[in-house]
Design an enzyme around this catalytic site. Structure first.
Site, PDB file in Angstrom:
ATOM      1  N   GLY A   1    -101.798 -12.001-195.896  1.00 24.11           N
ATOM      2  CA  GLY A   1    -100.769 -11.495-195.698  1.00 24.11           C
ATOM      3  C   GLY A   1    -100.814  -9.842-195.203  1.00 24.11           C
ATOM      4  O   GLY A   1    -100.100  -9.681-194.329  1.00 24.11           O
ATOM      5  N   THR A   2    -101.750  -9.127-195.744  1.00 25.61           N
ATOM      6  CA  THR A   2    -101.866  -7.856-195.329  1.00 25.61           C
ATOM      7  C   THR A   2    -102.329  -7.701-194.014  1.00 25.61           C
ATOM      8  O   THR A   2    -101.731  -6.873-193.071  1.00 25.61           O
ATOM      9  CB  THR A   2    -102.874  -7.060-196.272  1.00 25.61           C
ATOM     10  OG1 THR A   2    -102.746  -7.000-197.529  1.00 25.61           O
ATOM     11  CG2 THR A   2    -103.471  -5.558-195.821  1.00 25.61           C
TER      12      THR A   2
ATOM     13  N   ASN B   1     -91.891  -7.948-203.895  1.00 22.00           N
ATOM     14  CA  ASN B   1     -93.088  -8.117-204.688  1.00 22.00           C
ATOM     15  C   ASN B   1     -92.904  -7.776-206.217  1.00 22.00           C
ATOM     16  O   ASN B   1     -93.561  -8.391-207.182  1.00 22.00           O
ATOM     17  CB  ASN B   1     -94.419  -7.967-204.263  1.00 22.00           C
ATOM     18  CG  ASN B   1     -94.675  -6.481-203.577  1.00 22.00           C
ATOM     19  OD1 ASN B   1     -93.489  -6.109-202.596  1.00 22.00           O
ATOM     20  ND2 ASN B   1     -95.320  -5.736-204.350  1.00 22.00           N
TER      21      ASN B   1
ATOM     22  N   GLN C   1     -93.763 -12.985-200.240  1.00 18.20           N
ATOM     23  CA  GLN C   1     -93.136 -13.440-201.557  1.00 18.20           C
ATOM     24  C   GLN C   1     -91.861 -14.513-201.333  1.00 18.20           C
ATOM     25  O   GLN C   1     -91.496 -14.792-202.546  1.00 18.20           O
ATOM     26  CB  GLN C   1     -92.724 -12.120-202.445  1.00 18.20           C
ATOM     27  CG  GLN C   1     -93.865 -11.291-202.731  1.00 18.20           C
ATOM     28  CD  GLN C   1     -94.677 -11.754-203.866  1.00 18.20           C
ATOM     29  OE1 GLN C   1     -94.504 -12.798-204.595  1.00 18.20           O
ATOM     30  NE2 GLN C   1     -95.964 -11.274-204.147  1.00 18.20           N
TER      31      GLN C   1
ATOM     32  N   HIS D   1    -102.137 -17.651-200.847  1.00 13.40           N
ATOM     33  CA  HIS D   1    -102.360 -17.372-202.261  1.00 13.40           C
ATOM     34  C   HIS D   1    -101.211 -17.145-203.045  1.00 13.40           C
ATOM     35  O   HIS D   1    -101.233 -17.188-204.311  1.00 13.40           O
ATOM     36  CB  HIS D   1    -103.568 -16.602-202.554  1.00 13.40           C
ATOM     37  CG  HIS D   1    -103.124 -14.962-202.182  1.00 13.40           C
ATOM     38  ND1 HIS D   1    -103.024 -14.290-203.509  1.00 13.40           N
ATOM     39  CD2 HIS D   1    -103.032 -14.265-201.263  1.00 13.40           C
ATOM     40  CE1 HIS D   1    -102.934 -13.136-203.175  1.00 13.40           C
ATOM     41  NE2 HIS D   1    -102.956 -13.131-201.925  1.00 13.40           N
TER      42      HIS D   1
ATOM     43  N   THR E   1    -113.746 -16.473-185.725  1.00 12.49           N
ATOM     44  CA  THR E   1    -113.817 -18.076-186.018  1.00 12.49           C
ATOM     45  C   THR E   1    -112.578 -18.278-187.142  1.00 12.49           C
ATOM     46  O   THR E   1    -112.647 -17.546-188.304  1.00 12.49           O
ATOM     47  CB  THR E   1    -114.949 -18.442-186.738  1.00 12.49           C
ATOM     48  OG1 THR E   1    -116.069 -18.150-185.510  1.00 12.49           O
ATOM     49  CG2 THR E   1    -115.197 -19.795-186.757  1.00 12.49           C
TER      50      THR E   1
ATOM     51  N   CYS F   1    -101.514   3.851-212.634  1.00 15.17           N
ATOM     52  CA  CYS F   1    -102.139   4.933-213.162  1.00 15.17           C
ATOM     53  C   CYS F   1    -102.669   5.615-212.312  1.00 15.17           C
ATOM     54  O   CYS F   1    -103.714   5.465-211.731  1.00 15.17           O
ATOM     55  CB  CYS F   1    -102.799   4.309-214.322  1.00 15.17           C
ATOM     56  SG  CYS F   1    -103.665   5.958-215.119  1.00 15.17           S
TER      57      CYS F   1
HETATM   58  N1  PLP Z   1     -96.752  -8.548-198.595  1.00 11.36           N
HETATM   59  C1  PLP Z   1     -96.138  -8.751-199.900  1.00 11.36           C
HETATM   60  C2  PLP Z   1     -94.655  -8.747-200.163  1.00 11.36           C
HETATM   61  C3  PLP Z   1     -97.018  -9.139-200.939  1.00 11.36           C
HETATM   62  O1  PLP Z   1     -96.496  -9.144-202.283  1.00 11.36           O
HETATM   63  C4  PLP Z   1     -98.440  -8.888-200.580  1.00 11.36           C
HETATM   64  C5  PLP Z   1     -99.392  -9.274-201.755  1.00 11.36           C
HETATM   65  O2  PLP Z   1     -99.184  -8.821-202.781  1.00 11.36           O
HETATM   66  C6  PLP Z   1     -98.969  -8.913-199.414  1.00 11.36           C
HETATM   67  C7  PLP Z   1     -98.107  -8.570-198.321  1.00 11.36           C
HETATM   68  C8  PLP Z   1    -100.438  -8.763-199.255  1.00 11.36           C
HETATM   69  O3  PLP Z   1    -101.048  -9.979-199.050  1.00 11.36           O
HETATM   70  P1  PLP Z   1    -102.260 -10.448-199.051  1.00 11.36           P
HETATM   71  O4  PLP Z   1    -102.638 -10.151-200.606  1.00 11.36           O
HETATM   72  O5  PLP Z   1    -102.327 -11.795-198.741  1.00 11.36           O
HETATM   73  O6  PLP Z   1    -103.273  -9.488-198.231  1.00 11.36           O
END
Ligand code: PLP
Length: 385
Positions: free
Chosen positions: A74-75, A150, A180, A204, A240, A328
């Site tokens: 996702g990132t 999230n 999410q 995931h 790849t 924290c």
């Molecule tokens: N975007 C949202 C809303 C998320 O909750 C998350 C992960 O917590 C991400 C992006 C990032 O996804 P990843 O953990 O697959 O990089």
């Protein structure tokens, strides 16, 4: 005596693998190891597998197969959406104040703007219109508004967001982070209603493996690749492909789509049982966002007079996996940017707890949480008295 199994209520962080996803992956971790870019039989076998996965995901996401770009999670999908559009379309990046850091940080790094949300975490559409109007029709590069949050689970009105963007900044690219949202919401229907140009998902979060995701890139969207090299994914993401991961993600997505309505009903009822139980057992419990505004698996609560960090320590000791919206930093509790944007008072935010349910959650998980959390809070309150 056997130890009690962990009560896992942290599905928003990551989910256990669905058995169907693991089973689908296994052959690609063993006998089918070909590189999908090659031309021999082993390569063709791997390429067929990712083509099939692309078809499955396209259907689940309401797009064409060649609009699905596989990523490393996702990132990467979010970073590509923001940085990739900024590189090709001049203008400012705009996002809601409650985006995940994978969107927020690239927007902020590029000097972009954030749009405020209301006390439920819903984007302020008037403020969005104003920000876009001030930047002018050609001044906006990309607008990013997540489908579901999230931390607190809030679902955004994406069709309304899209209408504002099309009206005020017609040429801007619209991205939604559906990482999410996908487990709970029909993203294909959202795509029909809002026509986002870019959509991120991550395997995931819905029973697939970690480290694989996808970015939907609508035909014609200006987007530079983040990774360049071998030209895979039609030059939109070199490297790849993670064949086994992609196959696992598609298997998980298939199960999501086939059983989403039943999952939402079942887990929504478990979530209500959990929050109602906490309210009954723990005086000073407040639910951060009401259930009608959020995804079915999200139970975000604040406990008056309790520090999340101390609470999480006791929950972990008792075998309950959960998290908090506070982090924290140098020994101090910082309220999350999400709760801060929602205007949750600091005194309340410091006692926050995120319990998130998912496809494998059971009544037994909820009932264990209903024993463990009140006992931990009782202990903290007694020690503070
Ligand atoms: N975007 C949202 C809303 C998320 O909750 C998350 C992960 O917590 C991400 C992006 C990032 O996804 P990843 O953990 O697959 O990089």
């Amino acid at each position: 005596m056997a130890a009690e199994p962990l009560a896992y209520l942290d599905h928003a962080a990551t989910t256990p693998m669905r058995p169907a996803a693991t089973a689908a992956m296994l052959p690609f971790l063993t006998e089918h190891f070909g590189n999908p870019s090659g031309s021999h039989a082993a390569a063709r076998r791997a390429r067929r597998a990712i083509d099939d996965a692309r078809d499955t995901l396209a259907e689940a996401l309401g797009c064409q197969p060649d609009e699905v770009v596989f990523t490393g999670g996702g990132t990467e999908a979010d970073n590509t959406a923001i940085a990739g559009v900024l590189a090709r379309r001049p203008g400012v990046a705009v996002c809601s104040a409650v985006e995940h850091h994978a969107v927020l940080h690239p927007v902020q790094a590029a000097g972009g703007s954030t749009v405020p949300v209301d006390r439920f975490g819903v984007i302020d559409l008037d403020a969005l219109a104003q920000v876009l109007a001030e930047l002018g029709p050609d001044g906006v590069s990309v607008v990013s508004v997540m489908l579901a949050n999230n931390e607190v689970g809030t679902v955004q009105p994406l069709a309304e967001v899209a209408a504002v963007v099309r009206r005020e900044a017609a040429g801007a690219v619209l991205h939604t982070d559906a990482v999410q949202g996908f487990l709970w919401l029909d993203v294909a229907a959202v795509a029909r209603a809002a026509s986002p140009d870019l959509v991120s998902i991550s395997a995931h979060k819905f029973g697939g493996p970690q480290g694989v995701g996808a970015l939907v890139v609508r035909a014609g969207t200006p987007l530079a690749p983040l990774l360049i090299g071998g030209g895979q994914e039609r030059d939109r993401r070199s490297g790849t492909q993670n064949v086994a991961g992609i196959v696992g993600m598609a298997a998980a997505a298939r199960e999501v789509v086939d059983a989403r309505a039943a999952l939402v009903a079942r887990v929504g009822a478990l979530r209500d049982r959990l929050v109602d139980g906490l309210r009954a057992a723990v005086p000073g419990t407040s639910e951060t966002v009401d259930p009608a505004r959020k995804v079915a698996g999200s139970a975000h609560v604040c406990f008056h007079g309790v520090e999340s960090e101390a609470l999480l320590f006791l929950l972990d000791q008792a075998g309950l996996c959960a998290t908090a919206a506070s982090s924290c930093a140098s020994g101090a509790l910082d309220p999350s940017h999400v709760l801060a944007a929602m205007g949750v008072p600091r005194s309340q935010a410091t006692g926050s707890l995120r319990l998130s349910l998912g496809w494998s959650s059971t009544t037994a998980d909820v009932d264990r949480a209903l024993e463990i959390v009140p006992a931990a809070i009782g202990r903290l309150r007694r020690s503070a008295a």
